[in-house]
Write an enzyme that holds these catalytic residues in place. Structure first.
Site, PDB file in Angstrom:
ATOM      1  N   PRO A 159      -4.598  -7.863   2.667  1.00 22.40           N
ATOM      2  CG  PRO A 159      -4.422 -10.187   3.332  1.00 22.40           C
ATOM      3  CD  PRO A 159      -3.920  -8.804   3.679  1.00 22.40           C
ATOM      4  CG  MET A 160      -8.722  -5.799   3.058  1.00 21.05           C
ATOM      5  SD  MET A 160      -9.367  -3.904   3.221  1.00 21.05           S
ATOM      6  CE  MET A 160      -8.337  -3.405   2.067  1.00 21.05           C
ATOM      7  CD  GLN A 192      -4.480 -13.801   3.282  1.00 19.22           C
ATOM      8  OE1 GLN A 192      -5.741 -13.473   3.074  1.00 19.22           O
ATOM      9  NE2 GLN A 192      -3.821 -13.242   4.141  1.00 19.22           N
ATOM     10  CB  CYS A 198     -10.704 -15.179   6.896  1.00 17.36           C
ATOM     11  SG  CYS A 198     -12.502 -14.515   6.514  1.00 17.36           S
ATOM     12  CG  HIS A 207      -7.040  -7.728  12.716  1.00 18.32           C
ATOM     13  ND1 HIS A 207      -7.807  -7.007  11.711  1.00 18.32           N
ATOM     14  CD2 HIS A 207      -7.948  -7.383  13.951  1.00 18.32           C
ATOM     15  CE1 HIS A 207      -8.594  -6.357  12.170  1.00 18.32           C
ATOM     16  NE2 HIS A 207      -8.960  -6.830  13.327  1.00 18.32           N
ATOM     17  CG  ASN A 228      -4.566  -5.614   9.977  1.00 18.29           C
ATOM     18  OD1 ASN A 228      -5.428  -6.402   9.935  1.00 18.29           O
ATOM     19  ND2 ASN A 228      -4.673  -4.364   9.398  1.00 18.29           N
ATOM     20  CG  ASP A 269      -9.367  -0.470  15.482  1.00 19.65           C
ATOM     21  OD1 ASP A 269     -10.234  -0.880  14.588  1.00 19.65           O
ATOM     22  OD2 ASP A 269      -9.328  -0.746  16.729  1.00 19.65           O
ATOM     23  N   GLY A 280      -5.763  -1.882   6.136  1.00 24.22           N
ATOM     24  CA  GLY A 280      -7.074  -2.466   5.416  1.00 24.22           C
ATOM     25  C   GLY A 280      -8.228  -1.432   5.173  1.00 24.22           C
ATOM     26  NE  ARG A 281     -12.185  -2.724   9.147  1.00 23.37           N
ATOM     27  CZ  ARG A 281     -12.974  -2.537  10.518  1.00 23.37           C
ATOM     28  NH1 ARG A 281     -14.030  -2.645  10.627  1.00 23.37           N
ATOM     29  NH2 ARG A 281     -12.050  -2.945  11.415  1.00 23.37           N
TER      30      ARG A 281
END
Length: 330
Positions: A18-19, A72, A102, A171, A204, A206, A228-229
């Protein structure tokens, strides 16, 4: 096979993280097309849902083609989290996920997101309030701890499982690290190897290549990976990882034609979902990532982020496609 409640996922699933301002329905649809096994919405403020805030309500939109999909939520008040859990349940996602990770100041200052890592008792009360208010499986995404001196993920994992959390995504950074420095997956491995832990543990942080995904899968023994990214502007990463797992070989990189097609779909779906104007404006930040590494692309990018009409944008995308036919990205 990995199970979260009654949801069955393939062995070693790949999840889309989720971003905020990224993981909306158009982007999720692209990631699903390219191999994501499960996805989560952008995080939604529990207080925003209760106030009937339009932006928060829009984030509840899910579609059958993206299932299994989780919504989320975040917040620091038990009553608000319980009520928002009931609201979320009415749109029937497959999962409700709680954001305890977050690191952004405006979220942490409200005693939500990663801010809750400083008060594990509160974290457990918030989680129980959500679980008690829904029939859906509840999962959690969090970090290792507040900082290097207060890594508490071992206690957090055990206590979350004890109150009924169905899966945990970790993360591998502290809140103090934000998104900088190296992630440390050894803490995730320790949680996974804890004999008390039976719920699925997803890692999560890298993962940006098939090689790294396989290395971390083998080295840390997790149940799946959340990406994610690395998926922003590059939804192909999911199928690339799966292909590498199965064959040890790399899929051909997406061509400029493939990238133009993805952008065309993203823009079309964004306008359908958000309306023409908002769809155009909110797709603009994605162009840099879709076309990263393409030689002499700056003039096209400037046009992409300034044109205001769909017909002009689609004509420009056709022009880009023709200009770069046969172009190979390194």
């Amino acid at each position: 096979m990995i199970k979260i409640g009654n949801i069955e996922l393939p062995d070693f699933p790949l999840l889309l993280a989720p971003m905020e301002d990224v993981s909306d329905p158009p982007f999720r649809r692209l990631c699903k097309m390219h191999g994501a096994d499960m996805m989560y919405s952008e995080f939604i403020s529990s207080e925003g849902l209760i106030r009937d805030a339009i932006k928060s309500r829009m984030k509840l939109d899910i579609f059958d083609y993206e299932r299994p999909v989780g919504i989320q939520i975040f917040g620091g008040d038990e009553e608000a989290m319980a009520l928002s859990s009931k609201i979320v349940s009415t749109v029937n996602p497959d999962i409700i996920d709680i954001n305890f990770g977050c690191p952004v100041k405006k979220v942490v200052c409200k005693g939500a997101g990663a801010g809750v890592l400083k008060d594990v008792d509160l974290m457990i009360r918030l989680t129980k309030a959500v679980i008690d208010s829904t029939h859906l499986p509840v999962t959690v995404k969090t970090r290792l701890g507040w900082d290097d001196n207060s890594i508490n993920i071992d206690e957090v994992a055990e206590r979350l499982q004890d109150v009924g959390v169905a899966a945990l995504s970790i993360h591998a950074r502290t809140r103090a690290q934000m998104y900088k420095g190296h992630s440390d997956w050894s803490h995730i491995a320790r949680v996974k190897n804890n004999p008390r832990i039976t719920m699925p543990i997803f890692g999560n942080g890298d993962i940006d290549s098939p090689e790294k995904a396989l290395q971390y899968k083998n080295e840390y023994g997790i149940d799946g990976i959340m990406i994610g990214r690395a998926a922003i502007g590059y939804p192909w990463i999911f199928n690339e990882i799966k292909h590498y797992f199965n064959t040890g070989e790399h899929l051909a990189k997406p061509t400029v034609v493939d990238r133009v097609e993805a952008v065309r779909n993203h823009l079309t779906w964004a306008m359908q979902w958000k309306g023409e104007r908002l769809g155009i404006v909110e797709t603009r930040p994605h162009y840099t990532n879709y076309f990263k590494g393409i030689h002499s692309f700056k003039p096209y990018k400037l046009k992409l982020v300034t044109l205001d009409h769909p017909e002009e944008l689609f004509a420009l995308l056709n022009e880009i496609q023709e200009a770069y036919v046969g172009y190979e990205l390194v």
